[in-house]
Design an enzyme around this catalytic site. Structure first.
Site, mmCIF file in Angstrom:
data_model
loop_
_atom_site.group_PDB
_atom_site.id
_atom_site.type_symbol
_atom_site.label_atom_id
_atom_site.label_comp_id
_atom_site.label_asym_id
_atom_site.label_seq_id
_atom_site.Cartn_x
_atom_site.Cartn_y
_atom_site.Cartn_z
ATOM 1 N N HIS A 1 6.849 4.765 12.086
ATOM 2 C CA HIS A 1 6.779 4.600 10.887
ATOM 3 C C HIS A 1 7.707 5.483 10.277
ATOM 4 O O HIS A 1 7.536 6.823 10.324
ATOM 5 C CB HIS A 1 5.429 4.861 10.085
ATOM 6 C CG HIS A 1 5.194 4.821 8.808
ATOM 7 N ND1 HIS A 1 4.341 4.062 8.232
ATOM 8 C CD2 HIS A 1 5.760 5.785 7.733
ATOM 9 C CE1 HIS A 1 4.554 3.865 6.872
ATOM 10 N NE2 HIS A 1 5.249 5.021 6.665
ATOM 11 N N ASN B 1 10.073 4.817 2.586
ATOM 12 C CA ASN B 1 10.082 4.022 3.785
ATOM 13 C C ASN B 1 11.290 3.447 3.957
ATOM 14 O O ASN B 1 12.075 3.154 3.119
ATOM 15 C CB ASN B 1 9.011 2.880 3.816
ATOM 16 C CG ASN B 1 7.683 3.531 3.770
ATOM 17 O OD1 ASN B 1 6.906 3.940 4.905
ATOM 18 N ND2 ASN B 1 7.088 3.245 2.781
ATOM 19 N N ARG C 1 0.785 -1.347 0.024
ATOM 20 C CA ARG C 1 -0.091 0.049 -0.014
ATOM 21 C C ARG C 1 0.655 1.185 -0.040
ATOM 22 O O ARG C 1 1.045 1.969 -1.106
ATOM 23 C CB ARG C 1 -1.029 0.089 1.358
ATOM 24 C CG ARG C 1 -2.115 0.787 1.031
ATOM 25 C CD ARG C 1 -1.811 2.554 1.329
ATOM 26 N NE ARG C 1 -1.495 2.611 2.812
ATOM 27 C CZ ARG C 1 -0.900 3.814 3.070
ATOM 28 N NH1 ARG C 1 -1.143 4.835 2.173
ATOM 29 N NH2 ARG C 1 -0.479 4.059 4.205
ATOM 30 N N CYS D 1 5.055 9.740 -0.315
ATOM 31 C CA CYS D 1 3.684 10.239 -0.143
ATOM 32 C C CYS D 1 3.372 11.363 -1.135
ATOM 33 O O CYS D 1 4.158 12.168 -1.446
ATOM 34 C CB CYS D 1 3.460 10.880 1.119
ATOM 35 S SG CYS D 1 1.900 11.622 1.575
#
Length: 381
Positions: free
Chosen positions: A285, A327, A48, A318
């Site tokens: 995160h 990430n 995702r 993002c």
């Protein structure tokens, strides 16, 4: 009266912390144990968060194969899709098909896997629940208790007739996505923080009524692309408390921009503790834009946090955070944790193979230093 205000605030904070988990469906605080070993839960967000920002449409078959490959690495928590409007995030337009596939033909695994889906609003919740209602016996609705906490032997285990005995039905969870600054909230959700929380309450309540566990993300907690570094940690804690009081079972603190540093990560975690948010309720995160993700992970481990998001191959970014890179890679995170003597249950070699495969499939460079090193050594040998 002026001198009484600090005492009043402390009293209110104490009372508030006692009721933070009154709506959650995870283990009762009085019965839950703090971590007693070195197990760390790694949450894979590649399918995702790792893919959502890709401009080129990724075939559904590739997304499903990614999830299936990840399911064979020992990971037990995978973020699989998002029920966001396709016009905002076109890459997630086939999430309904992914959920249906996982319910009908879940990957064969020894342990049940929790698949989470983002449901940003009432419509997203409705779409997810409509699919789940069609397969009521094909999933479990409570997150499986895993180390470092004692197993709950009363947790439901009711595989559907279409599933083999060696492939337990998956757990399905839903997520909401708040943000710590007003500007980012406007850019991401087209509203302000207060209104976004009202909307999330409807989603969280609806998910809880359906027996689903809810993860609540808070973005840009350590730096905002529009408002800079000075994100107020107390404001983040207030938002977290609001989400917990609505019934969220987990707070996921997102360094969306990768601007976080060790001192500010420590300050944020102290603010969370002061507000009554337990380490057991937190997931961290980290993005690795400035190369600080593993440093901030170490700070979080020292604070007592034992759950972290990551993305295989370092995929991510993002759409509402200009300049933010991927990430922290799952391969790098697992290698780092295991070098400290921590346990993850993940097969590092398989993760490296998955990272190389998916980055090749979508035409991206592999951002995992560990993955490239291990595979390079294997080839040289």
């Amino acid at each position: 009266m002026f001198a009484l205000r600090p005492l009043t605030r402390r009293t209110n904070a104490t009372l508030r912390s006692r009721c933070l988990r009154c709506m959650s469906t995870t283990i009762d605080p009085s019965a839950q144990h703090r971590p007693t070993n070195n197990f760390v839960k790694v949450v894979e967000v590649g399918p995702r968060d790792g893919l959502q920002n890709e401009k080129k449409t990724i075939p559904l078959t590739t997304k499903i194969e990614l999830i299936e490959r990840l399911a064979k690495t020992g990971l037990t928590d995978i973020e699989a899709g998002s029920f966001v409007a396709p016009k905002w995030v076109p890459q997630m337009a086939d999430s309904n098909e992914i959920l249906e596939y996982l319910l009908k033909t879940p990957p064969t695994t020894l342990n049940p896997i929790a698949y989470s889906f983002l449901a940003p609003n009432a419509r997203g919740l409705s779409n997810a629940l409509s699919i789940l209602r069609n397969y009521p016996s094909s999933y479990q609705s409570l997150t499986p208790p895993t180390s470092p906490y004692e197993a709950d032997e009363s947790a439901p285990h009711s595989p559907s007739q279409s599933q083999s005995s060696d492939s337990p039905p998956p757990f399905i969870e839903l997520s909401v996505f708040a943000a710590a600054t007003e500007t980012f909230t406007q850019k991401n959700l087209n509203t302000d923080i207060a209104t976004s929380l009202v909307r999330f309450k409807e989603v969280i309540t609806g998910a809880k009524e359906a027996g689903l566990r809810v993860r609540a993300y808070i973005s840009v907690v350590l730096g905002c692309p529009f408002e800079g570094y000075d994100v107020n940690p107390q404001r983040v804690a207030e938002i977290a408390c609001d989400l917990m009081e609505m019934g969220a079972d987990e707070i996921d603190l997102g360094d969306t921009t990768g601007m976080g540093t060790a001192p500010r990560t420590a300050e944020l975690l102290r603010a969370m503790s002061a507000a009554g948010i337990r380490n057991e309720d937190l997931t961290m995160h980290f993005h690795d834009t400035y190369g600080q993700a593993l440093v901030n992970t170490a700070v979080s481990l020292e604070h007592g946090v034992r759950r972290f998001d990551s993305s295989v191959g370092g995929l991510g970014g993002c759409p509402y955070s200009p300049g933010a890179t991927g990430n922290v890679s799952t391969e790098d995170l697992v290698y780092f944790l295991e070098s400290l003597g921590m346990e993850t249950g993940a097969d590092l070699d398989r993760l490296c193979e998955v990272g190389e495969w998916i980055t090749g499939e979508i035409g991206k460079s592999n951002s995992s230093s560990v993955g490239k090193a291990i595979l390079g050594k294997r080839r040289a040998g």
